[in-house]
Design a protein around this motif. Structure first.
Motif, PDB file in Angstrom:
ATOM      1  N   ARG A  10     -17.334   9.735 -21.291  1.00 26.29           N
ATOM      2  CA  ARG A  10     -17.317  11.197 -21.440  1.00 26.29           C
ATOM      3  C   ARG A  10     -17.230  11.867 -20.070  1.00 26.29           C
ATOM      4  N   PHE A  11     -17.946  11.310 -19.109  1.00 23.87           N
ATOM      5  CA  PHE A  11     -17.938  11.855 -17.754  1.00 23.87           C
ATOM      6  C   PHE A  11     -16.526  11.805 -17.157  1.00 23.87           C
ATOM      7  N   ALA A  12     -15.842  10.695 -17.335  1.00 20.67           N
ATOM      8  CA  ALA A  12     -14.472  10.559 -16.830  1.00 20.67           C
ATOM      9  C   ALA A  12     -13.549  11.595 -17.482  1.00 20.67           C
ATOM     10  N   VAL A  13     -13.696  11.766 -18.787  1.00 20.15           N
ATOM     11  CA  VAL A  13     -12.867  12.751 -19.500  1.00 20.15           C
ATOM     12  C   VAL A  13     -13.183  14.166 -19.005  1.00 20.15           C
ATOM     13  N   ASP A  14     -14.454  14.461 -18.821  1.00 16.93           N
ATOM     14  CA  ASP A  14     -14.841  15.794 -18.342  1.00 16.93           C
ATOM     15  C   ASP A  14     -14.281  16.061 -16.939  1.00 16.93           C
ATOM     16  N   CYS A  15     -14.304  15.054 -16.070  1.00 16.29           N
ATOM     17  CA  CYS A  15     -13.738  15.215 -14.728  1.00 16.29           C
ATOM     18  C   CYS A  15     -12.227  15.423 -14.814  1.00 16.29           C
ATOM     19  N   TRP A  16     -11.581  14.674 -15.681  1.00 12.28           N
ATOM     20  CA  TRP A  16     -10.135  14.833 -15.871  1.00 12.28           C
ATOM     21  C   TRP A  16      -9.815  16.244 -16.345  1.00 12.28           C
ATOM     22  N   GLN A  17     -10.603  16.740 -17.302  1.00  8.20           N
ATOM     23  CA  GLN A  17     -10.371  18.091 -17.816  1.00  8.20           C
ATOM     24  C   GLN A  17     -10.589  19.147 -16.735  1.00  8.20           C
ATOM     25  N   LEU A  18     -11.588  18.940 -15.887  1.00 10.91           N
ATOM     26  CA  LEU A  18     -11.790  19.846 -14.764  1.00 10.91           C
ATOM     27  C   LEU A  18     -10.574  19.819 -13.842  1.00 10.91           C
ATOM     28  N   CYS A  19     -10.105  18.618 -13.518  1.00 16.38           N
ATOM     29  CA  CYS A  19      -8.962  18.465 -12.613  1.00 16.38           C
ATOM     30  C   CYS A  19      -7.703  19.127 -13.169  1.00 16.38           C
ATOM     31  N   ALA A  20      -7.560  19.127 -14.482  1.00 18.86           N
ATOM     32  CA  ALA A  20      -6.388  19.759 -15.103  1.00 18.86           C
ATOM     33  C   ALA A  20      -6.383  21.272 -14.880  1.00 18.86           C
ATOM     34  N   LYS A  21      -7.555  21.838 -14.595  1.00 21.14           N
ATOM     35  CA  LYS A  21      -7.676  23.288 -14.390  1.00 21.14           C
ATOM     36  C   LYS A  21      -7.547  23.694 -12.919  1.00 21.14           C
ATOM     37  N   ILE A  22      -7.558  22.724 -12.027  1.00 20.89           N
ATOM     38  CA  ILE A  22      -7.495  23.037 -10.599  1.00 20.89           C
ATOM     39  C   ILE A  22      -6.062  23.416 -10.227  1.00 20.89           C
ATOM     40  N   PRO A  23      -5.923  24.493  -9.460  1.00 21.12           N
ATOM     41  CA  PRO A  23      -4.565  24.924  -9.072  1.00 21.12           C
ATOM     42  C   PRO A  23      -3.803  23.808  -8.360  1.00 21.12           C
ATOM     43  N   LYS A  24      -2.517  23.772  -8.602  1.00 20.02           N
ATOM     44  CA  LYS A  24      -1.688  22.732  -7.999  1.00 20.02           C
ATOM     45  C   LYS A  24      -1.253  23.153  -6.597  1.00 20.02           C
ATOM     46  N   SER A  25      -1.548  22.273  -5.648  1.00 21.87           N
ATOM     47  CA  SER A  25      -1.084  22.442  -4.268  1.00 21.87           C
ATOM     48  C   SER A  25      -1.081  21.060  -3.638  1.00 21.87           C
ATOM     49  N   ARG A  26      -0.324  20.907  -2.567  1.00 20.28           N
ATOM     50  CA  ARG A  26      -0.245  19.606  -1.905  1.00 20.28           C
ATOM     51  C   ARG A  26      -1.643  19.136  -1.474  1.00 20.28           C
ATOM     52  N   GLU A  27      -2.420  20.030  -0.900  1.00 21.17           N
ATOM     53  CA  GLU A  27      -3.742  19.666  -0.404  1.00 21.17           C
ATOM     54  C   GLU A  27      -4.698  19.301  -1.546  1.00 21.17           C
ATOM     55  N   LEU A  28      -4.754  20.138  -2.559  1.00 21.96           N
ATOM     56  CA  LEU A  28      -5.680  19.898  -3.665  1.00 21.96           C
ATOM     57  C   LEU A  28      -5.262  18.713  -4.527  1.00 21.96           C
ATOM     58  N   ASP A  29      -3.969  18.467  -4.653  1.00 26.43           N
ATOM     59  CA  ASP A  29      -3.508  17.348  -5.479  1.00 26.43           C
ATOM     60  C   ASP A  29      -4.054  16.014  -4.985  1.00 26.43           C
ATOM     61  N   ALA A  30      -4.133  15.839  -3.680  1.00 25.24           N
ATOM     62  CA  ALA A  30      -4.685  14.593  -3.122  1.00 25.24           C
ATOM     63  C   ALA A  30      -6.151  14.427  -3.537  1.00 25.24           C
ATOM     64  N   TRP A  31      -6.907  15.517  -3.469  1.00 27.87           N
ATOM     65  CA  TRP A  31      -8.318  15.463  -3.850  1.00 27.87           C
ATOM     66  C   TRP A  31      -8.487  15.258  -5.350  1.00 27.87           C
ATOM     67  N   VAL A  32      -7.633  15.898  -6.133  1.00 32.71           N
ATOM     68  CA  VAL A  32      -7.683  15.745  -7.589  1.00 32.71           C
ATOM     69  C   VAL A  32      -7.481  14.274  -7.962  1.00 32.71           C
ATOM     70  N   ARG A  33      -6.482  13.640  -7.363  1.00 35.28           N
ATOM     71  CA  ARG A  33      -6.233  12.224  -7.658  1.00 35.28           C
ATOM     72  C   ARG A  33      -7.439  11.368  -7.294  1.00 35.28           C
ATOM     73  N   GLN A  34      -8.060  11.663  -6.163  1.00 34.85           N
ATOM     74  CA  GLN A  34      -9.239  10.899  -5.739  1.00 34.85           C
ATOM     75  C   GLN A  34     -10.388  11.076  -6.738  1.00 34.85           C
ATOM     76  N   LEU A  35     -10.619  12.297  -7.168  1.00 31.17           N
ATOM     77  CA  LEU A  35     -11.706  12.557  -8.125  1.00 31.17           C
ATOM     78  C   LEU A  35     -11.439  11.856  -9.456  1.00 31.17           C
ATOM     79  N   ILE A  36     -10.214  11.906  -9.924  1.00 26.24           N
ATOM     80  CA  ILE A  36      -9.887  11.234 -11.179  1.00 26.24           C
ATOM     81  C   ILE A  36     -10.114   9.733 -11.049  1.00 26.24           C
ATOM     82  N   ARG A  37      -9.690   9.155  -9.943  1.00 35.11           N
ATOM     83  CA  ARG A  37      -9.847   7.704  -9.749  1.00 35.11           C
ATOM     84  C   ARG A  37     -11.312   7.284  -9.713  1.00 35.11           C
TER      85      ARG A  37
END
Length: 117
Positions: A10-37
């Protein structure tokens, strides 16, 4: 422990759902991928620990869970500093990650103590 398997999933899914709401940018995308992993690695490695072949293997897999939970906390802290959105959800996920980390550390300590007997 089925409850922790479900909780980490559930925690992984919740983090994924949070990441889906984060604005897309080159800088943030790298962090989003790290958080999902790292957030999804918590559950994957916890599941693997339940099929460990030995006590040492069990502890090793839980040590990975410990590292991934700590890394998840790090990425969530960074997001809290740079984003003005979803703060409540990020704080909730940070608390959950801290709880998963505490549970994991306690399990490692208990296993080591019991294995020495």
């Amino acid at each position: 422990m089925q409850d922790l398997k479900l909780r980490t999933k559930r925690f992984a899914v919740d983090c994924w759902q949070l990441c889906a709401k984060i604005p897309k940018s080159r800088e943030l995308d790298a962090w989003v991928r790290q958080l999902i992993r790292c957030s999804s690695s918590i559950g994957a490695n916890y599941r693997a620990s339940q099929r460990a072949k030995s006590t040492a293997d069990f502890i090793n897999k839980l040590k990975i869970v410990e590292e991934e939970a700590d890394e998840t906390i790090y990425w969530l802290e960074l997001f809290l500093e740079v984003l003005d959105i979803n703060h409540e959800e990020m704080k909730r996920l940070k608390i959950e990650s801290e709880e998963l980390l505490a549970i994991t550390v306690a399990s490692i300590k208990t296993t080591r103590r019991n294995h020495k007997k």
